[in-house]
Design a protein around this motif. Sequence first.
Motif, PDB file in Angstrom:
ATOM      1  N   TYR A  93      -7.041   5.381  45.227  1.00 23.15           N
ATOM      2  CA  TYR A  93      -5.890   4.830  45.944  1.00 23.15           C
ATOM      3  C   TYR A  93      -4.746   5.841  45.873  1.00 23.15           C
ATOM      4  N   SER A  94      -3.903   5.855  46.902  1.00 27.47           N
ATOM      5  CA  SER A  94      -2.777   6.783  46.925  1.00 27.47           C
ATOM      6  C   SER A  94      -1.680   6.229  47.815  1.00 27.47           C
ATOM      7  N   VAL A  95      -0.454   6.608  47.526  1.00 32.89           N
ATOM      8  CA  VAL A  95       0.657   6.234  48.400  1.00 32.89           C
ATOM      9  C   VAL A  95       0.579   6.971  49.730  1.00 32.89           C
ATOM     10  N   ASP A  96      -0.199   8.063  49.757  1.00 33.27           N
ATOM     11  CA  ASP A  96      -0.233   8.921  50.937  1.00 33.27           C
ATOM     12  C   ASP A  96      -1.430   8.679  51.853  1.00 33.27           C
ATOM     13  N   THR A  97      -2.367   7.838  51.422  1.00 40.27           N
ATOM     14  CA  THR A  97      -3.588   7.639  52.200  1.00 40.27           C
ATOM     15  C   THR A  97      -3.939   6.158  52.297  1.00 40.27           C
ATOM     16  N   ALA A  98      -4.663   5.843  53.360  1.00 39.36           N
ATOM     17  CA  ALA A  98      -5.271   4.517  53.449  1.00 39.36           C
ATOM     18  C   ALA A  98      -6.401   4.437  52.428  1.00 39.36           C
ATOM     19  N   PRO A  99      -6.835   3.243  52.070  1.00 41.31           N
ATOM     20  CA  PRO A  99      -7.857   3.123  51.031  1.00 41.31           C
ATOM     21  C   PRO A  99      -9.224   3.604  51.483  1.00 41.31           C
ATOM     22  N   PHE A 100     -10.022   3.979  50.503  1.00 44.69           N
ATOM     23  CA  PHE A 100     -11.402   4.384  50.703  1.00 44.69           C
ATOM     24  C   PHE A 100     -12.167   3.253  51.390  1.00 44.69           C
ATOM     25  N   GLY A 101     -12.970   3.636  52.378  1.00 46.32           N
ATOM     26  CA  GLY A 101     -13.787   2.658  53.081  1.00 46.32           C
ATOM     27  C   GLY A 101     -13.326   2.355  54.484  1.00 46.32           C
ATOM     28  N   MET A 102     -12.147   2.833  54.864  1.00 41.92           N
ATOM     29  CA  MET A 102     -11.604   2.515  56.179  1.00 41.92           C
ATOM     30  C   MET A 102     -11.730   3.671  57.170  1.00 41.92           C
ATOM     31  N   GLY A 103     -11.949   4.877  56.681  1.00 39.06           N
ATOM     32  CA  GLY A 103     -12.114   6.006  57.576  1.00 39.06           C
ATOM     33  C   GLY A 103     -10.862   6.393  58.334  1.00 39.06           C
ATOM     34  N   LEU A 104      -9.702   6.116  57.748  1.00 36.09           N
ATOM     35  CA  LEU A 104      -8.432   6.419  58.416  1.00 36.09           C
ATOM     36  C   LEU A 104      -7.871   7.747  57.924  1.00 36.09           C
ATOM     37  N   LEU A 105      -7.112   8.404  58.789  1.00 41.64           N
ATOM     38  CA  LEU A 105      -6.493   9.670  58.430  1.00 41.64           C
ATOM     39  C   LEU A 105      -5.284   9.441  57.530  1.00 41.64           C
ATOM     40  N   PRO A 106      -4.896  10.437  56.738  1.00 36.49           N
ATOM     41  CA  PRO A 106      -3.755  10.267  55.834  1.00 36.49           C
ATOM     42  C   PRO A 106      -2.443  10.214  56.608  1.00 36.49           C
ATOM     43  N   ASP A 107      -1.463   9.597  55.999  1.00 38.32           N
ATOM     44  CA  ASP A 107      -0.133   9.530  56.613  1.00 38.32           C
ATOM     45  C   ASP A 107       0.885   9.316  55.499  1.00 38.32           C
ATOM     46  N   ALA A 108       1.635  10.362  55.176  1.00 37.82           N
ATOM     47  CA  ALA A 108       2.618  10.289  54.097  1.00 37.82           C
ATOM     48  C   ALA A 108       4.039  10.077  54.606  1.00 37.82           C
ATOM     49  N   SER A 121       6.644   5.355  57.478  1.00 30.39           N
ATOM     50  CA  SER A 121       5.861   4.282  58.094  1.00 30.39           C
ATOM     51  C   SER A 121       4.406   4.345  57.641  1.00 30.39           C
ATOM     52  N   GLY A 122       3.909   5.566  57.430  1.00 30.46           N
ATOM     53  CA  GLY A 122       2.544   5.724  56.947  1.00 30.46           C
ATOM     54  C   GLY A 122       2.379   5.161  55.550  1.00 30.46           C
TER      55      GLY A 122
END
Length: 446
Positions: A150-165, A168-169
Motif C-alpha cells: 500500500y502507498s499514498v502514491d499508488t492505487a492498491p495492488f490488484g486493480m491494475g491502475l497507474l500511480p498518481d501522487a 487528487s490522486g
Amino acid sequence: MTRVVMAAIPFPGHVNPLRPIAAHLVARGHDVTFVTGTNLRDAVLGTGATFHPLKGHADYDGPNVYQTVPELVAAAPGVEQIAVYLTEVLAKPMREQHEAVQEVLAQQPDTPTVVLHEMYFNGLWPIQLGAPGIRPARVLGLGVTVLPLYSVDTAPFGMGLLPDASPSGRERNARLNAEVRAAFSSAQRLAEQLVRDCGGTGTLPSYFDAQVVVPDECLHLSIPSLEYPRSDLPDSVRFVGVPWEADHQDVPLPQWWEDVLNAEKVVLVSQGTVSNDDYSELMLPTIEALAGQDCLVIATTGGRPVSDLGALPDNVRAAEYIPYTQLLPHVDVFVSNGGFGGMQMALSRGVPLVLAGETEEKKDSSAHAAWTGAAINLATGRPRASDIGAAVSKVLRDDSYRAAAQRLQAEYAQYDALRTITDIVESAGETPVSQGTDAIGDLLHS
C-alpha cells in the motif's frame, strides 16, 4: 559455509526465480535446504539443494490451483479473486509452512541459519512476530512480483491502475486503499488468527504490507524503473535485479528452429504456466490475428499439449517449452498474459510486449510494463483477435516500444543479483539477528 533455508509456495513462477539462487549458493559450498511442494521436488533437486516437502494444506499443486480451488474460478478477476487467493492459497497453509521451516531448523538448532523466502510464503510470519521456536539468524524476503505494498502514491495492488501522487490522486489512492483493505478483511483476520495459533504475539501488518516488511529485509528481484515511485517505500526494500538461470543447453530445440533463425519478424505468444488451461483466452486469438501475416508466430504452451491448439496456420509454430534464453534474442514482440517472470525476461533482453492478463498479479504487472513505455496493455484477460493484431502491428511499427525495452535492458545489466544476494547471505550467516520486527510499526502506511 553458511546454512541456508529457502522457501516458496508450490507454483513454478514462485520457485523458478529462486532456483538460480539455490544453485549458486550450493556451488559456493553452502548447505541449502529448499522447502516447497512435492510437485516441484525435481525442480529443487536440479539445483543441488536438499528438498524438504510441505505438508497438508501447504502442499497443493500450484499449476492446477483453479481446479483445486473452485472459488477462484467463480470470483471476478482483480480484487475479488485476489481476496480468495489470500484466504485459500496464501493464508490457510501458514501453519504447515511454519512447521516445515521449523522442522528444517531443528535439524541443526545451534547453527545460525539464513532463511530466504519468496514473499508469498507466509510461514515465517509467526516466528518473526514472536512465536516460540528456533529463530533464523536472518529472514530475507524475495520479491517475485511487482511490489504489493500500500502507498499514498499508488492505487492498491490488484486493480491494475497507474500511480498518481497528485493531491487528487492521493485522495483516490486513500479511498481505494481503504476499500481494498475492507475487501481483504476476512483474509486478514484469518492470517492474524493463524499467527496467534502458532504462538505469535506481535501485530500483523496489513496483508500486502506484511509480505514486504515482516522479513528483516525485502530483496526485490527486479529493477527500480519497473516499479511505481513511492515516497513512502520502506527502507528495508532493496532492488537487486534478477537472478537469471543458466541456459538450458540440455533442452532440445524444435526441429523447425531454422525457421526462427531465418524469419525477419518473430512474435512469441504464451500464457505462462498457471493460467494456461484455456487457450481461447490469448493463444488462439493471437494465432487468429497473425495467421498469414508477414511474421513467424511461436506459441509456447507452458507444458500443456501442443495438440490442444488444433490445426495451425502455415506461419505458426508451437512447442510445449523453448528456453527463453535461446528464443528471446530472435523475438520482436512478446504477446503475454503478464506473468512477472516471463515479462522481466523479455524486458531484460530488450523485447517489447503486448499484454493481456487479469488473474493473479497480472493486472498490475501489465500496468507496470505499459507505464514504462515498453508494452501495450490490452487490460483484459480475453482480448479480441483484432485488438491483438492492431497492438502487435503498432509495436512492430513504432520504435518507441523497443527503445523503452532497451532502456530497461540496460538497467537490468547494471545488476548482479546472485553476487548481491550471496554477499548478503554470507554476511548474515556470520552475525545472528535476535529480533527482526522492532521497526515494523514504523514501516506501515496509514
